[in-house]
Design an enzyme around this catalytic site. Structure first.
Site, mmCIF file in Angstrom:
data_model
loop_
_atom_site.group_PDB
_atom_site.id
_atom_site.type_symbol
_atom_site.label_atom_id
_atom_site.label_comp_id
_atom_site.label_asym_id
_atom_site.label_seq_id
_atom_site.Cartn_x
_atom_site.Cartn_y
_atom_site.Cartn_z
ATOM 1 N N GLY A 198 -10.389 -13.150 -5.384
ATOM 2 C CA GLY A 198 -9.101 -13.564 -4.818
ATOM 3 C C GLY A 198 -9.197 -13.798 -3.312
ATOM 4 N N ARG A 240 -14.204 -16.670 -9.793
ATOM 5 C CA ARG A 240 -14.416 -15.326 -10.351
ATOM 6 C C ARG A 240 -15.542 -15.280 -11.379
ATOM 7 N NH1 ARG A 240 -10.716 -11.648 -8.733
ATOM 8 N NH2 ARG A 240 -8.625 -12.336 -8.151
ATOM 9 N N ASP A 246 -14.675 -5.410 -5.279
ATOM 10 C CA ASP A 246 -15.555 -4.491 -6.013
ATOM 11 C C ASP A 246 -16.364 -5.214 -7.089
ATOM 12 O OD1 ASP A 246 -13.078 -4.869 -7.242
ATOM 13 O OD2 ASP A 246 -13.111 -2.961 -8.266
ATOM 14 N N ASP A 247 -15.719 -6.098 -7.854
ATOM 15 C CA ASP A 247 -16.454 -6.796 -8.905
ATOM 16 C C ASP A 247 -17.503 -7.735 -8.311
ATOM 17 O OD1 ASP A 247 -15.167 -5.619 -11.075
ATOM 18 O OD2 ASP A 247 -13.517 -7.054 -11.010
ATOM 19 N N LYS A 286 -14.401 -7.523 0.955
ATOM 20 C CA LYS A 286 -13.150 -8.279 0.964
ATOM 21 C C LYS A 286 -12.227 -7.808 -0.140
ATOM 22 C CE LYS A 286 -12.252 -10.610 -2.068
ATOM 23 N NZ LYS A 286 -12.016 -11.362 -3.298
ATOM 24 N N THR A 287 -10.990 -7.676 0.070
ATOM 25 C CA THR A 287 -9.925 -7.646 -0.937
ATOM 26 C C THR A 287 -8.651 -7.141 -0.281
ATOM 27 O OG1 THR A 287 -9.033 -6.828 -3.023
ATOM 28 C CG2 THR A 287 -10.605 -5.364 -1.957
ATOM 29 N N ILE A 288 -7.585 -7.889 -0.497
ATOM 30 C CA ILE A 288 -6.284 -7.453 0.037
ATOM 31 C C ILE A 288 -5.890 -6.127 -0.592
ATOM 32 C CG2 ILE A 288 -5.440 -9.779 0.559
ATOM 33 C CD1 ILE A 288 -3.588 -9.349 -2.005
ATOM 34 N N ASP A 289 -6.454 -5.804 -1.775
ATOM 35 C CA ASP A 289 -6.036 -4.603 -2.510
ATOM 36 C C ASP A 289 -6.376 -3.310 -1.765
ATOM 37 O OD1 ASP A 289 -5.373 -6.451 -4.369
ATOM 38 O OD2 ASP A 289 -6.643 -5.691 -5.968
ATOM 39 N N TYR A 300 23.044 -5.829 -3.833
ATOM 40 C CA TYR A 300 21.906 -5.985 -4.750
ATOM 41 C C TYR A 300 20.917 -4.843 -4.628
ATOM 42 C CZ TYR A 300 23.306 -10.916 -5.067
ATOM 43 O OH TYR A 300 23.997 -12.066 -5.272
ATOM 44 N N MET A 347 1.262 -7.094 -4.822
ATOM 45 C CA MET A 347 -0.083 -7.160 -5.407
ATOM 46 C C MET A 347 -0.872 -5.882 -5.199
ATOM 47 S SD MET A 347 -2.020 -10.762 -5.164
ATOM 48 C CE MET A 347 -1.719 -12.018 -6.411
ATOM 49 N N GLY A 348 -1.986 -5.838 -5.850
ATOM 50 C CA GLY A 348 -2.864 -4.668 -5.840
ATOM 51 C C GLY A 348 -3.171 -4.395 -7.296
ATOM 52 N N TYR A 367 0.674 -13.839 -3.737
ATOM 53 C CA TYR A 367 -0.029 -15.026 -3.242
ATOM 54 C C TYR A 367 0.444 -15.403 -1.838
ATOM 55 C CZ TYR A 367 -1.519 -15.010 -8.040
ATOM 56 O OH TYR A 367 -2.071 -14.604 -9.245
ATOM 57 N N GLU A 368 1.676 -14.990 -1.490
ATOM 58 C CA GLU A 368 2.233 -15.313 -0.154
ATOM 59 C C GLU A 368 1.380 -14.757 0.975
ATOM 60 O OE1 GLU A 368 3.754 -13.962 -2.647
ATOM 61 O OE2 GLU A 368 5.675 -14.936 -3.023
ATOM 62 N N ARG A 394 -2.059 -13.845 0.780
ATOM 63 C CA ARG A 394 -3.521 -13.874 0.670
ATOM 64 C C ARG A 394 -4.187 -14.906 1.572
ATOM 65 N NH1 ARG A 394 -5.582 -13.420 -5.401
ATOM 66 N NH2 ARG A 394 -5.130 -15.642 -5.344
HETATM 67 P P1 FBP Z 1 -9.835 -9.463 -5.513
HETATM 68 O O1 FBP Z 1 -10.004 -8.085 -6.071
HETATM 69 O O2 FBP Z 1 -10.766 -10.457 -6.057
HETATM 70 O O3 FBP Z 1 -9.844 -9.430 -4.016
HETATM 71 O O4 FBP Z 1 -8.393 -10.008 -5.885
HETATM 72 C C1 FBP Z 1 -7.275 -9.221 -5.745
HETATM 73 C C2 FBP Z 1 -6.015 -9.890 -6.245
HETATM 74 O O5 FBP Z 1 -5.329 -10.540 -5.202
HETATM 75 C C3 FBP Z 1 -5.130 -8.848 -6.931
HETATM 76 O O6 FBP Z 1 -4.273 -8.241 -6.001
HETATM 77 C C4 FBP Z 1 -4.462 -9.667 -7.989
HETATM 78 O O7 FBP Z 1 -4.132 -8.890 -9.120
HETATM 79 C C5 FBP Z 1 -5.493 -10.679 -8.376
HETATM 80 O O8 FBP Z 1 -6.297 -10.869 -7.250
HETATM 81 C C6 FBP Z 1 -4.903 -11.993 -8.804
HETATM 82 O O9 FBP Z 1 -5.928 -12.803 -9.274
HETATM 83 P P2 FBP Z 1 -5.833 -14.374 -9.390
HETATM 84 O O10 FBP Z 1 -6.005 -14.928 -8.009
HETATM 85 O O11 FBP Z 1 -6.994 -14.724 -10.241
HETATM 86 O O12 FBP Z 1 -4.495 -14.721 -9.941
#
Ligand code: FBP
Length: 552
Positions: free
Chosen positions: A81, A145, A175-176, A202-205, A243, A250-251, A425-426, A428
């Site tokens: 991602g 991926r 990680d993957d 790398k990973t926003i998570d 509301y 995400m995460g 996605y906003e 990333r």
């Molecule tokens: P990575 O672990 O590859 O960095 O991706 C994280 C992530 O943004 C998650 O937060 C989210 O669940 C996933 O990617 C969404 O994947 P995709 O871009 O394939 O929809």
């Protein structure tokens, strides 16, 4: 190309490096440190990675380094991602490589790991790179991926490298993807191919971390982007007062993003998956908790609020987790039989017949939409695509039902109107914050230093990150030290262990100590937009999570 004023200005931003990497490049040498061991399952990992397991950590110091001028071509892959700062990793790598020897070449493999297998390769030049410096996105070479795991893929990767005289590959991923990097590094070493592999975290998570990887890049910018939006929604909620906003962030597994956003914005509720798992809270327990807070606020005349929900929540609710585990194995083992079923009814009947009695019960009570989302294709690494599971909508529906029941019992007087949002996605591909711009550039520059030290199977590490950049510490850690064995696609595989939220860590403890007050009273805080120019205490500070983790 049409450029926005900020884009033009960011091209000229000069990222900051740790002091040691500011020295002339031929005056920096590697130092071997302590020997490392895998996170768990040491014997199995050592057997699978005989060349890259049990090797030392690396740091750098001043010293004469004539070797660094040796001509080297390097290839780079963006994997998984998107995360803000990927372009700067490439910029840092490029600048170090050209500083060491202008004859060095950097090649990009396009579209992720598949680029090296299919030889979708391009040379990255100075003029091409200039349009990407300090900008968000992975569009410079694209990402993907594809999982690198077969002998045939490794041979094709080697062939591509040989074609361009590439002696090292940098894999920028989570990680993957870094598990891929470790496997590829081991293969190249075992086959004496002379090709090194270095990873970048790398990973926003934010779940790729340990003592040497204090934060994965992109987490800072992504959480700042979501926190800005959540703060804006909080202000709207507090203005209109009508509301309840259910905001999923995400995460994939860990709740680091949700927790960081909660620390930044002080919502009424933030669910933390790791806590729910530890307390074995059931789905109805989660719903009851949310409904109780809504009812308390309603009793004070506040029929509004904000709730942050981590994207991976469903995988941590014990009964849903068990169901997902069974579904993963079943769908992997019976892919053909399941794939042949045409109607939704047949698919549901197939699941109910083939999972345990308990899981069948859970599956039956889930809203129909969620059931089908749980059955969607897994990603190439066998993960459920949690970003596509609408937990936010599910909870609104279930909390609404619960509140009506409470009303009939005289336990709730109020009006509940839920709105759902998903922020993922906003964030990333946002322009990297100054922190991510500096950190990523340093990671890339440092990756070249590891290559020039003839190392392979290492992750670029830059630490001491809550200090000013000059005090950051550059080095490398063996990827194998982060690995353990896990069940994937029905098989036991070596993978990097995800770093989840620690319930005895300072960030969670701070949140837990304050959440009751935040729940009932309105204590929202409004972080505003990321600032790129201005005072350092506004522009350069990193996350609340890191600040709390590193506080004395
Ligand atoms: P990575 O672990 O590859 O960095 O991706 C994280 C992530 O943004 C998650 O937060 C989210 O669940 C996933 O990617 C969404 O994947 P995709 O871009 O394939 O929809």
């Amino acid at each position: 190309m049409n450029l926005s004023p900020l884009q033009k200005a960011r091209y000229d931003y000069a990222p900051k490096l740790p002091s040691i990497l500011r020295e002339p490049i031929d005056t920096i040498v590697p130092v071997k440190g302590e020997v490392t061991q895998p996170e768990a399952d040491a014997d199995k990992i050592a057997a699978l990675f005989p060349n890259t397991c049990g090797i030392e950590k690396i740091s750098f110091k001043k010293g004469k380094n004539e070797e660094i001028k040796k001509q080297r071509n390097v290839g780079v892959i963006l994997s998984g991602g998107q995360a803000p700062g990927g372009h700067n990793v490439i910029s840092g790598l490029f600048d170090a490589l050209k500083t060491a020897n202008p004859e060095n070449k950097l090649y990009g493999f396009k579209g992720g790991p598949s680029g090296i297998i299919d030889d979708d390769t391009m040379e990255i030049t100075d003029s091409f790179l200039a349009e990407y410096r300090n900008t968000g996105g992975f569009d410079i070479i694209g990402s993907g991926r594809t999982k690198l795991e077969t002998e045939e893929q490794f041979q094709m990767a080697q062939k591509t490298c040989e074609k361009y005289g590439i002696k090292a590959v940098v894999i920028i991923g989570g990680d993957d993807s870094n598990t891929n990097a470790a496997v590829l590094a081991e293969y190249f070493l075992a086959h004496n191919s002379g090709i090194q592999v270095i990873g970048c975290p790398k990973t926003i998570d934010g779940d790729l971390k340990n003592d040497s990887i204090e934060i994965s890049f992109g987490f800072d910018t992504a959480t700042k982007t979501y926190s800005e939006l959540i703060g804006n929604i909080e202000r709207d909620a507090n203005s209109a007062k009508k509301y309840w906003h259910f905001i999923k962030v995400m995460g994939r597994s860990a709740s680091h993003i949700a927790l960081e956003c909660a620390l930044e914005t002080q919502p009424n509720i933030c669910l933390v998956s790791e806590e729910i798992e530890k307390n074995e809270t059931s789905l109805s327990g989660v719903v009851d908790y949310i409904a109780s807070v809504v009812a308390k606020r309603a009793a004070n005349g506040n029929n509004f609020g904000v709730i942050i929900i981590p994207e991976g929540l469903v995988e941590f609710i014990p009964e849903v987790k068990a169901l997902i585990g069974e579904l993963n194995d079943l769908l992997a083992k019976e892919a053909k039989a399941y794939g042949a079923l045409e109607s939704t009814e047949d698919q549901v009947a197939f699941i109910l017949k083939n999972v345990s009695k308990k899981s069948a019960e859970v599956f039956s009570i889930l809203p129909a939409g969620i059931r089908m989302q749980l059955l969607m294709d897994r990603d190439p690494h066998g993960n459920v695509q949690v970003s596509r599971i609408e937990t936010d909508k599910m909870l609104i529906e279930m909390v609404g039902v619960k509140l009506e029941k409470m009303r009939q019992e005289g336990k709730y007087v109020g009006k509940f109107s839920g709105l759902n949002h998903f922020f993922g996605y906003e964030g990333r591909c946002a322009f990297p914050s100054n922190f991510d711009a500096d950190y990523c550039y340093s990671l890339g520059y440092n990756a070249f230093m590891l290559i020039a030290s003839d190392l392979s199977g290492y992750l670029s590490s830059v630490k001491n990150l809550s200090a000013p950049a000059a005090e950051w510490v550059a080095g490398g850690i063996p990827i194998t030290m982060m690995m353990n064995m896990e069940q994937r696609n029905g098989e036991l595989k070596p993978v990097i262990k995800k770093a989840l939220v620690e319930l005895d860590g300072k960030p969670f403890k701070y949140f837990a100590a304050n959440r009751e007050e935040w729940a009932v009273n309105t204590c929202f805080t409004f972080p505003g937009a990321i600032q790129y120019y201005g005072p350092t205490e506004v522009c350069d500070i990193t996350t609340r999570t890191l600040a709390l983790e590193q506080s004395k």
